[in-house]
Design an enzyme around this catalytic site. Structure first.
Site, PDB file in Angstrom:
ATOM      1  N   VAL A 106      51.335 118.244  83.131  1.00 46.77           N
ATOM      2  CA  VAL A 106      51.094 116.879  83.692  1.00 46.77           C
ATOM      3  C   VAL A 106      49.438 116.635  83.710  1.00 46.77           C
ATOM      4  O   VAL A 106      49.187 115.426  83.676  1.00 46.77           O
ATOM      5  CB  VAL A 106      51.735 116.602  84.786  1.00 46.77           C
ATOM      6  CG1 VAL A 106      51.072 117.263  85.954  1.00 46.77           C
ATOM      7  CG2 VAL A 106      51.862 115.134  85.329  1.00 46.77           C
ATOM      8  N   TYR A 107      48.560 117.629  83.705  1.00 46.35           N
ATOM      9  CA  TYR A 107      47.137 117.250  83.995  1.00 46.35           C
ATOM     10  C   TYR A 107      46.695 116.468  82.654  1.00 46.35           C
ATOM     11  O   TYR A 107      46.745 116.763  81.243  1.00 46.35           O
ATOM     12  CB  TYR A 107      46.538 118.657  83.932  1.00 46.35           C
ATOM     13  CG  TYR A 107      46.634 119.488  85.183  1.00 46.35           C
ATOM     14  CD1 TYR A 107      47.337 118.762  86.414  1.00 46.35           C
ATOM     15  CD2 TYR A 107      46.320 120.699  85.387  1.00 46.35           C
ATOM     16  CE1 TYR A 107      47.614 119.670  87.596  1.00 46.35           C
ATOM     17  CE2 TYR A 107      46.548 121.416  86.536  1.00 46.35           C
ATOM     18  CZ  TYR A 107      47.181 121.099  87.488  1.00 46.35           C
ATOM     19  OH  TYR A 107      47.472 121.618  88.479  1.00 46.35           O
ATOM     20  N   SER A 108      46.223 115.387  83.027  1.00 43.33           N
ATOM     21  CA  SER A 108      45.664 114.424  81.902  1.00 43.33           C
ATOM     22  C   SER A 108      46.636 114.284  80.860  1.00 43.33           C
ATOM     23  O   SER A 108      46.202 114.162  79.546  1.00 43.33           O
ATOM     24  CB  SER A 108      44.247 115.084  81.541  1.00 43.33           C
ATOM     25  OG  SER A 108      43.142 114.949  82.447  1.00 43.33           O
TER      26      SER A 108
END
Length: 303
Positions: free
Chosen positions: A40-42
């Site tokens: 989900v990071y960036s």
């Protein structure tokens, strides 16, 4: 979380690929061998940037790559969570983005209240059995939930979690009540996130940064009374002649249950502080000085 396209996902302070690569190279050259990210990071670009850099800068067998799943990646019921469909789908997407055949540590990014833990643990076991992950880990949740997951796995002969990535630092020590004793008893590695409290432990309380001005989640984690602890960190750092980050990390590393902190790096000096902090040992009086101002907090960081 530091690395990713700033216009993708919810981290506008993250570093794009051009700015991330020198830091990843410097980390490898400094002997760092553990890299933690999440799908989900960036919006997946963190995995892409990290994977490309590690393939160029080091031997795959020499590094431990960790990623996570659970957060929202797409609209619809199958675009988030820890269902069997989500687990088996997201591992494939993460491997593609990272450019590797396997991850060393595959972690659930918080608890999923909508999926039976039996379904999640069996799916994670199948990921390990397939060779797509070497180990599995968990992140912030109630201790009873973590114990339930471990019991479920053991009862069924499935793979158990080997690590807990939880919210633990000088400003939030609530994990000392239940989770950390559980991990110590069960031999689970602890890899705390936000060990510097989103940078609050490294600067004066009222100082703002590009991240603090846009980090809505982080701004909910700490309260104004925490400034007294920040002041003690500054006082001790001045007396020792070291950066404040050294003091905050040395305190964390003084806890036997902690394996290693997850440190966010956006500047070369952040990396230098993290690497050299392992050489600082605090005595009992200094630890007391840092811990005395602490007051109980509401649990924060689960959502």
């Amino acid at each position: 979380m530091s690395f990713g396209q700033p216009d993708r996902g919810g981290h506008p302070w993250s570093l794009d690929e051009e700015r991330s690569r020198p830091l990843i190279r410097r980390a490898v050259e400094a002997g760092i061998n553990f890299f933690d990210t999440a799908n989900v990071y960036s919006a997946g670009t963190s995995e892409e940037i990290t994977g490309r850099a590690l393939r160029e800068f080091t031997d795959r067998d020499e590094v431990v790559i960790a990623t996570k799943l659970n957060g929202r990646m797409r609209p619809g019921p199958n675009g988030a969570g820890l269902s069997r469909k989500a687990v088996l789908t997201e591992i494939e997407h993460s491997l593609r983005r990272l450019g590797t055949d396997y991850v060393d540590l595959y972690q659930i990014h918080r608890w999923d209240p909508n999926t039976p833990i039996e379904e999640t643990m069996e799916a994670l076991h199948d990921v390990v059995r397939s060779g797509k992950a070497r180990y599995i880990g968990a992140s912030s949740m109630w201790a009873w939930q973590f114990a339930k997951a471990q019991y479920t796995a053991e009862r069924n002969g499935w793979t158990k979690f080997v690590s807990m990535q939880d919210h633990y630092n000088l400003l939030n020590r609530e994990e000392e009540r239940e989770m950390l004793p559980l991990c110590a008893d069960q031999g689970v590695g602890v890899i705390p996130w936000s060990p510097l409290a989103r940078g609050r432990l490294t600067r004066d309380w009222d100082t703002s940064t590009a991240r603090s001005e846009t980090d809505e989640f982080g701004n909910k984690l700490y309260v104004d009374s925490d400034r007294d602890i920040v002041a003690q960190v500054a006082k001790l750092a001045s007396a020792r002649g070291v950066p404040r980050a050294h003091v905050a990390l040395a305190w964390l590393l003084s806890k036997p249950v902690v394996t290693a902190p997850i440190v966010g790096i956006t500047k070369p000096e952040h990396l230098d502080d993290a690497v050299t902090a392992v050489n600082l040992t605090l005595d009992a009086d200094e630890i007391t000085q840092l811990e005395t101002p602490y007051a109980p907090h509401s649990v924060a960081g689960f959502a």
